[in-house]
Write a protein that holds these residues in place. Structure first.
Motif: not given
Lengths: 207, 126
Positions: B50, B60, B64, B67
Motif C-alpha cells: 500500500d 494511498r 488504506s 482494506r
C-alpha cells in the motif's frame, strides 16, 4: 431472526441501501438526516456540464467550470454488515442533473413537506412518481406552521392512494426514525402479494 | 485545507483546485460513473503494497481505508475529498488492479424481503 443478536454478521457480505431525502429548500432535509443518522461530511465538485448550463446563471462567472456542492449525507449502521445511507437531494434547480445519479439504485425516498410552502415538494413528488421509486411524504410540523390533516395534504399533492403521508417532527430522532420505518414498511407492502414475485419469500415472521 | 473551505470571494473557488489531484480529469477513466454507495475493497496485495511510490497520498489513503469494504461516499467523506475526485482516483486504482468494486444487485432487482425485514427490525431496535 427477530431481535436475535446478529452473530456471524462478519461472515456476511456488506449490504448497503440508499434512501433519498427530498423536499423544498428549508423543508428540513438537513435536520432530518442529522436527527436519525450519523452525519458525514461530503461534498462534490461538479463540473458544470452542458446540462446545467442554461439552468445555471453563469452571468459574470464565465470562467467557472466547476461548482462545489455540500451534500446532506448520513449513515445508519443497522449491523456490521447492514448500512443505510441517507442522501439529501439538492434543492436548487441547477443541481437537478444530480438527481438521476442520486436516485440510481435507491431503495426509496422521503419527501419532506412544509405546509407553508407545500408547492415546493411538487417537483420531488413528480420525480419519484415518474421514476416509480417508492416514497412517502413526511409533513414536517414546524412551530407556528398551520396544522393540516395529512388527508388534506394528500389531496393537495394529488398523491397516489397507496403513497403514505404522515406527520413528523424532523428534529426528533424518534419521529425521524418512525418515518424511515414507515418507508420500509411501504416498500415491503408495495411488493407483489404472495410468493410469486422475483423476491424470496420471507423466512422470518413478519412483525 | 479543511473540509469546509471558505471561499474568499464568491467566484474564487478553493485555493487548490480539487481536480488538480486527478491531472485535471473530471471523469473516471473508462467512463463508468461509480454509484455513491458502490462498495470498494482493496485487492489482496502483499503486505507493504500500500505504499508504492507511484501512488499519490490521496490514493494511498483510499487504499488504506478500503482494506475493509467501504462505499465510495464513505471514502470521499473520510478523505475529505470531493466525490468526483474520489471517483476518478478509485477508477484509476481499479484499472491498476489495486481496488475491486463489489458487484451489487442490478438496479431493477429489489433486495430480498428477508434483508428488508432485517433492516426494519434493526431500525425499530435503534
Amino acid at each position: 431472526m427477530g431481535s436475535a443478536p446478529s452473530d456471524g454478521a462478519a461472515d456476511r457480505p456488506l449490504a448497503v441501501f440508499k434512501i433519498l431525502v427530498a423536499g423544498g429548500f428549508g423543508a428540513g432535509k438537513t435536520t432530518f438526516v442529522g436527527a436519525v443518522s450519523e452525519v458525514r461530511p461530503l461534498r462534490t465538485e461538479e463540473a458544470l456540464t452542458s446540462a446545467s448550463v442554461g439552468l445555471d446563471d453563469l452571468n459574470g462567472v464565465d470562467a467557472k467550470t466547476t461548482t462545489t456542492v455540500a451534500m446532506d449525507f448520513g449513515r445508519i449502521t443497522i449491523a456490521s454488515h447492514l448500512m443505510l445511507y441517507l442522501f439529501g437531494t439538492p434543492g436548487q434547480e441547477r443541481f437537478w442533473f444530480m438527481w438521476d445519479e442520486l436516485a440510481y439504485g435507491a431503495l426509496g425516498a422521503v419527501v419532506l413537506a412544509d405546509t407553508r410552502r407545500l408547492g415546493d415538494c411538487f417537483p420531488s413528488v413528480d420525480y419519484f412518481e415518474k421514476r416509480q421509486l417508492p416514497f412517502i411524504v413526511a409533513i414536517n410540523c414546524f412551530d407556528g406552521a398551520p396544522h393540516y390533516d395529512p388527508a388534506d395534504v394528500r389531496i393537495a399533492l394529488d398523491l397516489d392512494p397507496h403513497t403514505p403521508a404522515v406527520l413528523c417532527d424532523a428534529r426528533q430522532p424518534s419521529s425521524a426514525k418512525l418515518i424511515l420505518i414507515t418507508l420500509i414498511e411501504h416498500i415491503l407492502a408495495s411488493r407483489p402479494a404472495g410468493t410469486s414475485g422475483p423476491w424470496p419469500a420471507p423466512a422470518t415472521t413478519p412483525a | 485545507m479543511g473540509a469546509d473551505d471558505k471561499w474568499a470571494y464568491r467566484d474564487s473557488g478553493p485555493v487548490v483546485r480539487p481536480y488538480a489531484l486527478t491531472g485535471g480529469r473530471t471523469e473516471p477513466t473508462g467512463g463508468e460513473i461509480l454509484d455513491l454507495i458502490a462498495v470498494i475493497v482493496a485487492s489482496g496485495q502483499p503486505a507493504g503494497a500500500d505504499d508504492p511510490i507511484d501512488l499519490s497520498p490521496e490514493q494511498r489513503k483510499i487504499l488504506s481505508l478500503s482494506r475493509r469494504p467501504i462505499t465510495v461516499a464513505d471514502a470521499a467523506s473520510d478523505t475529505a475529498l470531493p466525490l468526483g475526485v474520489v471517483r476518478v482516483l478509485v477508477a484509476d486504482l481499479v484499472l491498476q488492479g489495486r481496488l475491486t468494486i463489489r458487484p451489487r444487485r442490478p438496479v431493477g432487482e429489489q433486495p430480498s424481503t428477508d434483508l428488508l425485514q432485517e433492516v426494519l427490525h434493526g431500525l425499530r431496535a435503534l
